[in-house]
Motif scaffolding. Structure first.
Motif, PDB file in Angstrom:
ATOM      1  N   SER A  43      20.364   5.154 -28.189  1.00  0.00           N
ATOM      2  CA  SER A  43      21.257   4.178 -28.808  1.00  0.00           C
ATOM      3  C   SER A  43      21.340   2.946 -27.925  1.00  0.00           C
ATOM      4  O   SER A  43      21.353   3.050 -26.704  1.00  0.00           O
ATOM      5  N   GLN A  89      21.890   2.583 -42.534  1.00  0.00           N
ATOM      6  CA  GLN A  89      22.547   3.834 -42.150  1.00  0.00           C
ATOM      7  C   GLN A  89      23.757   4.129 -43.053  1.00  0.00           C
ATOM      8  O   GLN A  89      23.955   5.245 -43.482  1.00  0.00           O
ATOM      9  N   GLN A  90      24.537   3.092 -43.319  1.00  0.00           N
ATOM     10  CA  GLN A  90      25.775   3.289 -44.102  1.00  0.00           C
ATOM     11  C   GLN A  90      25.574   3.006 -45.586  1.00  0.00           C
ATOM     12  O   GLN A  90      26.539   2.723 -46.297  1.00  0.00           O
ATOM     13  N   GLY A 144      26.711  11.442 -50.132  1.00  0.00           N
ATOM     14  CA  GLY A 144      26.009  10.533 -49.231  1.00  0.00           C
ATOM     15  C   GLY A 144      24.519  10.493 -49.505  1.00  0.00           C
ATOM     16  O   GLY A 144      23.902   9.423 -49.524  1.00  0.00           O
ATOM     17  N   GLN A 148      22.340   7.270 -50.672  1.00  0.00           N
ATOM     18  CA  GLN A 148      21.210   6.721 -49.936  1.00  0.00           C
ATOM     19  C   GLN A 148      19.981   6.629 -50.824  1.00  0.00           C
ATOM     20  O   GLN A 148      19.190   5.694 -50.708  1.00  0.00           O
ATOM     21  N   GLU A 167      17.914   4.053 -39.474  1.00  0.00           N
ATOM     22  CA  GLU A 167      18.637   5.315 -39.299  1.00  0.00           C
ATOM     23  C   GLU A 167      19.203   5.808 -40.636  1.00  0.00           C
ATOM     24  O   GLU A 167      20.385   6.109 -40.761  1.00  0.00           O
ATOM     25  N   THR A 169      19.197   8.406 -42.279  1.00  0.00           N
ATOM     26  CA  THR A 169      19.797   9.729 -42.491  1.00  0.00           C
ATOM     27  C   THR A 169      20.893  10.042 -41.473  1.00  0.00           C
ATOM     28  O   THR A 169      21.483  11.119 -41.517  1.00  0.00           O
ATOM     29  N   SER A 170      21.194   9.099 -40.580  1.00  0.00           N
ATOM     30  CA  SER A 170      22.126   9.407 -39.489  1.00  0.00           C
ATOM     31  C   SER A 170      23.553   9.630 -39.965  1.00  0.00           C
ATOM     32  O   SER A 170      24.329  10.325 -39.315  1.00  0.00           O
ATOM     33  N   ALA A 171      23.930   9.010 -41.095  1.00  0.00           N
ATOM     34  CA  ALA A 171      25.318   9.145 -41.558  1.00  0.00           C
ATOM     35  C   ALA A 171      25.473  10.283 -42.564  1.00  0.00           C
ATOM     36  O   ALA A 171      26.535  10.463 -43.131  1.00  0.00           O
ATOM     37  N   LEU A 172      24.398  11.033 -42.780  1.00  0.00           N
ATOM     38  CA  LEU A 172      24.444  12.069 -43.819  1.00  0.00           C
ATOM     39  C   LEU A 172      24.830  13.423 -43.237  1.00  0.00           C
ATOM     40  O   LEU A 172      24.490  13.745 -42.097  1.00  0.00           O
ATOM     41  N   ASP A 173      25.528  14.202 -44.065  1.00  0.00           N
ATOM     42  CA  ASP A 173      25.778  15.594 -43.681  1.00  0.00           C
ATOM     43  C   ASP A 173      24.427  16.298 -43.577  1.00  0.00           C
ATOM     44  O   ASP A 173      23.503  15.988 -44.332  1.00  0.00           O
TER      45      ASP A 173
ATOM     46  N   ASP B 129      33.508  -5.025 -45.648  1.00  0.00           N
ATOM     47  CA  ASP B 129      32.581  -4.567 -44.611  1.00  0.00           C
ATOM     48  C   ASP B 129      31.382  -5.510 -44.456  1.00  0.00           C
ATOM     49  O   ASP B 129      30.805  -5.960 -45.440  1.00  0.00           O
TER      50      ASP B 129
END
Lengths: 245, 254
Positions: A43, A89-90, A144, A148, A167, A169-173, B129
């Protein structure tokens, strides 16, 4: 899906500073037409910033960006971004619009399609990501992973020559990651030129053609996945891999 | 009991009220609504311009918006209305031949509410946002269309309760225009109550005026609470498991 009109992408000696913070210190990256480059690293190493510089969401201080061999720094940046799709990501879906409207907005307002034409095109794109049945739902009612995939459909609808994944898939369960990665894999196999910033080492190793390891604003190592993952030459990459694998 | 009777006579003299209420309906209420609604609309337009100037990357535009807002929010409404009403009416008279202070009253209320509404819009837009602007620009939209199509509509939605509150304030502040000496047919609820109270030496017309204001403002206040609650809780959401996962093909098993 295998008829992408994709192109090659090259970044040459990219420098960028935020104030006194020298974020990118001479980055070179070349992605051959129809191949996938993954960018890995800790990061804060500048990976996501590099993506934003390459589609000129942030203008570089120095260096050049070439799409299909042509420098694009003098072009209108809006035109450039129409040729490069980006997934965040989001997700960044538009919450006040339906799923179909999210995908059709740019088709109508930028491509100048009629409402019906844009909707049909949007439905087709949604069908490709398996979410046609959610066309009239609001993004907030989707999981999520579904959001995406809508974001990917939104980017693909513009028929980009290159796709960026920041990124994705970084915010996904964890249980939702697989579906999105599968979709990305299919795009890669379909011949899309892709730059994938990721923490998914499995994807990087199995799907990408070239892996680039960045740290502290420089490219530390770059090469085919077998080489980087099986015999990393630098201590920094060895350390990183032992931390994440 | 004498005291109670006296109070009842002072505030609830039905006869005095009965005399003034018809006029409040036919003259006062329409004028109050015209003043509040027109100033509200113009104020909203001014506010949107101020908000966009306030967040623009152009420093002089930001500065102008800042100074305007600071001054008009920093002054007592009564002073603004007097200064604009009396200060500009001679010019107005030369230009249009009209001696009515009514347009100046609307101008003063609009300029004042514009400053408040500008701050409401700005905070709403800035609360959206950053990723929304980024995603819109990534699709190939310029800054202007991105703001217009994606960011601003979301910002406005969030500040609807504050906007309605501002409209309630405008209904109340419209009473201050009595100071400009409006013609008989231009008088709003408060001044009609005031005139009648001065003639009869009884306060009941004020109470009648108060009731008119409450009938306008109380439902609006509850309307604000309703939107507020609904935005906080949101519509019922239904999340589904990610059933259709790999769709296009088989994909990597990573």
């Amino acid at each position: 899906m295998s008829e992408f009109t994709s192109g090659s992408l090259t970044a040459k000696n990219i420098h960028l500073s935020f104030g006194t913070n020298h974020v990118l210190r001479g980055i070179d990256l070349h992605v051959e037409k129809g191949t996938t480059a993954s960018v890995i690293g800790p990061s804060g190493s500048g990976k996501s910033t590099l993506l934003r510089v390459m589609n000129r969401l942030i203008e570089p201080d120095q260096g050049d960006i070439l799409l299909d061999g042509q420098s694009v720094l003098k072009d209108n940046p809006d035109e450039l971004r129409r040729r490069i799709g980006m997934v965040f990501q989001q997700f960044n879906l538009f919450p006040h619009k339906t799923v179909a409207e999210n995908v059709s907005l740019a088709l109508r307002k930028i491509r100048g399609m009629s409402k019906d034409q844009a909707r049909n095109e949007a439905l087709e794109q949604l069908d490709l990501v398996g979410l046609k049945h959610k066309a009239d739902a609001r993004p907030a009612t989707l999981s999520g992973g579904q959001q995406q995939r809508v974001a990917i459909a939104r980017a693909l609808a513009m028929r980009p020559e290159v796709m960026f994944f920041d990124e994705a898939t970084s915010a996904l369960d964890p249980e939702l990651v697989k579906g999105v990665l599968a979709l990305m894999t299919d795009l890669a196999k379909g011949g899309m030129t892709m730059v994938v910033v990721t923490h998914e080492m499995g994807f990087s190793r199995n799907v990408s053609d070239v892996v680039t390891f960045m740290d502290a604003g420089v490219v530390v190592e770059s090469g085919p996945p077998e080489q980087l993952f099986n015999s990393p030459r630098t201590e920094r990459l060895q350390g990183f891999l032992s931390d994440v694998l | 009991m004498d005291i109670l009777n006296q109070l009842a006579k002072t505030f609830f003299d039905w006869e005095a009220m009965g005399q003034v209420i018809p006029k409040m309906f036919t003259v006062g209420l329409p004028n109050t609504l015209v003043l509040a609604v027109i100033s509200g609309i113009i104020g909203t337009a001014i506010g949107m311009v101020l908000a966009l100037m306030g967040i623009s990357r152009n420093a002089p535009a930001r500065w102008v918006a800042r100074v305007y807002t600071d001054i008009l929010r920093g002054l007592p409404p009564v002073l603004t209305i007097l200064v604009i009403g009396f200060g500009f009416s001679p010019i107005m008279r030369q230009l249009t031949g009209s001696t009515s202070p009514y347009p100046m009253a609307i101008a003063a209320l609009s300029l004042m509410s514009g400053a408040y509404i500008g701050e409401i819009f700005r905070s709403g837009i800035q609360s959206v946002d950053k990723g929304q602007l980024e995603a819109t620009r990534a699709l190939g939209f310029g800054y202007g269309p991105s703001m217009r199509l994606v960011v601003v509509p979301q910002g406005i939605r969030r500040v609807l309760p504050a906007l309605v509150n501002q409209f309630i304030a405008l209904i109340k502040e419209s009473s201050l225009v009595f100071m400009l000496g409006l013609l008989a047919s231009e008088r709003e609820i408060f001044q009609i109550g005031k005139d009648s109270a001065a003639n009869s030496g009884n306060l009941s017309p004020y109470v009648a005026a108060a009731l008119f204001y409450l009938v306008l403002t109380v439902p609006l206040t509850h309307f604000v609470n309703w939107i507020d609650a609904r935005m906080r809780v949101g519509r019922p959401e239904k999340k589904e498991p990610d059933d259709a996962a790999a769709v296009v093909g088989k994909g990597a098993q990573s």
